[in-house]
Design an enzyme around this catalytic site. Structure first.
Site, PDB file in Angstrom:
ATOM      1  N   ARG A   6       7.858 -17.370 -80.856  1.00 44.29           N
ATOM      2  CA  ARG A   6       7.288 -17.280 -79.513  1.00 44.29           C
ATOM      3  C   ARG A   6       6.441 -16.012 -79.430  1.00 44.29           C
ATOM      4  O   ARG A   6       6.665 -15.048 -80.189  1.00 44.29           O
ATOM      5  CB  ARG A   6       8.383 -17.288 -78.446  1.00 44.29           C
ATOM      6  CG  ARG A   6       9.369 -16.135 -78.494  1.00 44.29           C
ATOM      7  CD  ARG A   6      10.324 -16.191 -77.317  1.00 44.29           C
ATOM      8  NE  ARG A   6      11.283 -15.084 -77.341  1.00 44.29           N
ATOM      9  CZ  ARG A   6      11.948 -14.665 -76.256  1.00 44.29           C
ATOM     10  NH1 ARG A   6      11.739 -15.238 -75.082  1.00 44.29           N
ATOM     11  NH2 ARG A   6      12.812 -13.662 -76.358  1.00 44.29           N
ATOM     12  N   GLN A  66      20.507 -10.924 -82.377  1.00 48.81           N
ATOM     13  CA  GLN A  66      19.204 -10.765 -81.725  1.00 48.81           C
ATOM     14  C   GLN A  66      18.470  -9.567 -82.322  1.00 48.81           C
ATOM     15  O   GLN A  66      19.036  -8.479 -82.459  1.00 48.81           O
ATOM     16  CB  GLN A  66      19.382 -10.569 -80.219  1.00 48.81           C
ATOM     17  CG  GLN A  66      18.066 -10.479 -79.463  1.00 48.81           C
ATOM     18  CD  GLN A  66      18.239 -10.452 -77.953  1.00 48.81           C
ATOM     19  OE1 GLN A  66      19.336 -10.653 -77.441  1.00 48.81           O
ATOM     20  NE2 GLN A  66      17.156 -10.223 -77.229  1.00 48.81           N
TER      21      GLN A  66
END
Length: 529
Positions: free
Chosen positions: A433, A343
């Site tokens: 996103r 991440q």
């Protein structure tokens, strides 16, 4: 549609009102000028209290005043932040506060560069100034994000909110943006002024030449000048001048966190290949760091080049945000590098950056930030996330409509990594996103394998409508089984680009003005589509 129309009218209004030819002496009072900015109230309030208070006669004069005003407030904000030192009672508070102090320093530097560049002896382009102002605003946003990482927003927010700095920076971007519209940013092959003729020849040669010409050598076995990379970087920071400084890092796994500071310009790290020269650490948000400070490598000095090196964060998928590489280096290049994490692998924090023939690995938001950045001829590998998670490749952080920032992935490949391949159908993978309201990402002539969801893009959170009208996500002439746009999201901000002129706005030549500085690096690049 109403929101989009308001944004368009705002752009038209700024261009018509602030066009230099329309500036009139009869309108030269502070209230009138400030009323045309996105945030007129703080403009009027601080302008009337500023040391430089006078009525401008021309748009260029007003621009100088507004940037100067932002500088005054940035210095005040930094002074205010220093007063919070005694309140850093926990490690989390101290970590977030330290980031903010560093980021305010960077904002002051960017505003200084802008003021010098747009002054009487103009020494920069308006496009340069927009880049630096964009970075200045991004720094303040990052300060706030770090406090949220560690749940200390109640401690940090008073620092951010007390000076109206974000609003004044937004005003500066809007006004300078008018000048950018009139400027041709598609430059030809110009070499930056800091390069001598000898250095230009050196930078156009092979990696063997770089190694032979290295100013310092780092080797774990003691055969170089230093055993750690940071020691060599610190030595480079003490040199006189800002000429290109080459550090050859011999093969080995270097377990360290490195930082290239704000004023340590034109550093080049060259390794023995991404399989052999590896810089690794394992800081993470769950380990007590902010996302910003978790980086294995943090690069701030402008003109940075990395060649044939791996940057890795080994914290693993369970540790949350864990950055391998964070770059805020203007005019920086990463060539044949690997950036590995899960991440938040790669934080393209701010300014103009170029990645060529790189390998980037991750799971969630693993290319994120608010730089103007182009990835070209690169391989983007999506890894296996934790159970219940979805993969998201990009999370672009543009939070002001006048910031000249975006992520472009050009002539590259988006593929499943070896650990995802056997279970690829069990996890959804999205191209991006919206991290911030004006998030902007474009995928150009890139191969998308079957792992990419037919929807293509994800909202910020489940059922969220945040930024769906104000973002700009585009796809242009992509290929592969995941490239079909028939079932893509129906957001107003998503575009199937059919115009080459529109797609060209996001190329090396336009988005990062690459023809003006990339030739000097010796790295191959495609300027247009």
């Amino acid at each position: 549609m109403a929101g989009v129309m308001r944004l368009i009218l705002l752009f038209i209004s700024f261009y018509s009102i602030f066009h230099p030819a329309l500036s009139r002496k009869s309108s030269s009072n502070i209230t009138w000028w400030c009323s045309k900015t996105p945030h007129p109230e703080p403009c009027v309030y601080y302008m009337r209290r500023s040391r430089q208070h006078f009525a401008p006669n021309h748009t260029s004069e007003f621009r100088q005043m507004v940037v100067q005003l932002a500088m005054e407030r940035a210095l005040n904000a930094k002074k205010h932040a220093l007063q919070f030192r005694s309140s850093c009672e926990t490690e989390h508070r101290k970590a977030a506060w330290s980031d903010c102090l560093k980021l305010y320093d960077n904002t002051v530097l960017q505003l200084n560069r802008t003021l010098q560049g747009i002054g009487a002896n103009k020494s920069c382009t308006d496009f340069d100034a927009q880049t630096w102002l964009s970075a200045a605003l991004t720094n303040i946003q990052t300060c706030g994000s770090g406090s949220m990482d560690l749940n200390v927003s109640d401690f940090i927010n008073p620092i951010i909110m007390s000076n109206n700095l974000t609003q004044l920076l937004s005003n500066s971007l809007a006004i300078n943006g008018v000048f950018v519209k009139q400027e041709n940013t598609s430059y030809t092959g110009w070499f930056p002024s800091w390069l001598t003729r000898q250095e230009r020849k050196l930078l156009q040669s092979s990696s063997l030449t770089f190694k032979a010409k290295a100013n310092l050598v780092v080797a774990k076995d003691g055969s170089g000048n230093y055993k750690t990379i940071q020691a060599a970087i610190n030595a480079a920071a003490k040199r006189k001048g800002t000429a290109r400084f080459i550090i050859y890092v011999k093969k080995g796994v270097y377990n360290e966190n490195i930082e290239v500071g704000l004023n340590n310009n034109n550093i080049m790290l060259i390794g023995d290949g991404m399989k052999y020269t590896i810089i690794t650490s394992s800081r993470s948000v769950k380990g007590g760091y902010t996302t910003y400070s978790s980086a294995t490598a943090g690069i701030d000095g402008p003109g940075f080049i990395a060649w044939e090196i791996t940057f890795r964060n080994g914290a693993g998928p369970s540790k949350g945000q864990a950055v391998a590489l964070r770059s805020a280096s203007d005019l920086s290049v990463f060539y044949r590098c690997a950036i590995q994490g899960y991440q938040d692998t790669l934080m393209v924090h701010s300014q103009r950056q170029f990645y060529r023939e790189c390998y980037i690995y991750g799971t969630i938001d693993f290319i994120f930030g608010n730089a103007a950045v182009v990835f070209q001829n690169s391989l983007i590998y999506v890894r296996r996330p934790l159970k219940g998670q979805a993969n998201v490749i990009t999370a672009q952080g543009r939070n002001d409509p006048y910031q000249n920032t975006a992520i472009t992935i050009h002539n590259s490949k988006i593929l499943a990594a070896s650990d995802l391949k056997p279970v690829v159908k069990a996890f959804k993978t999205y191209l991006g996103r919206p991290w911030q309201q004006y998030s902007r990402t474009v995928i150009v002539k890139t191969y998308l394998d079957s792992l990419v969801s037919p929807l293509g893009w994800s909202p910020w959170a489940l059922n969220s409508k945040f930024a769906l009208d104000t973002l700009y996500y585009g796809e242009y002439k992509n290929s592969g089984p995941g490239s079909s746009t028939r079932s893509r999201v129906k957001w107003k901000g998503f575009h199937v680009i059919t115009s080459s002129a529109t797609a060209s706005r996001f190329t090396v030549g336009s988005l990062i003005a690459g023809r003006s500085w990339l030739p000097a690096t010796g790295v191959p690049f495609t300027s247009g589509l």
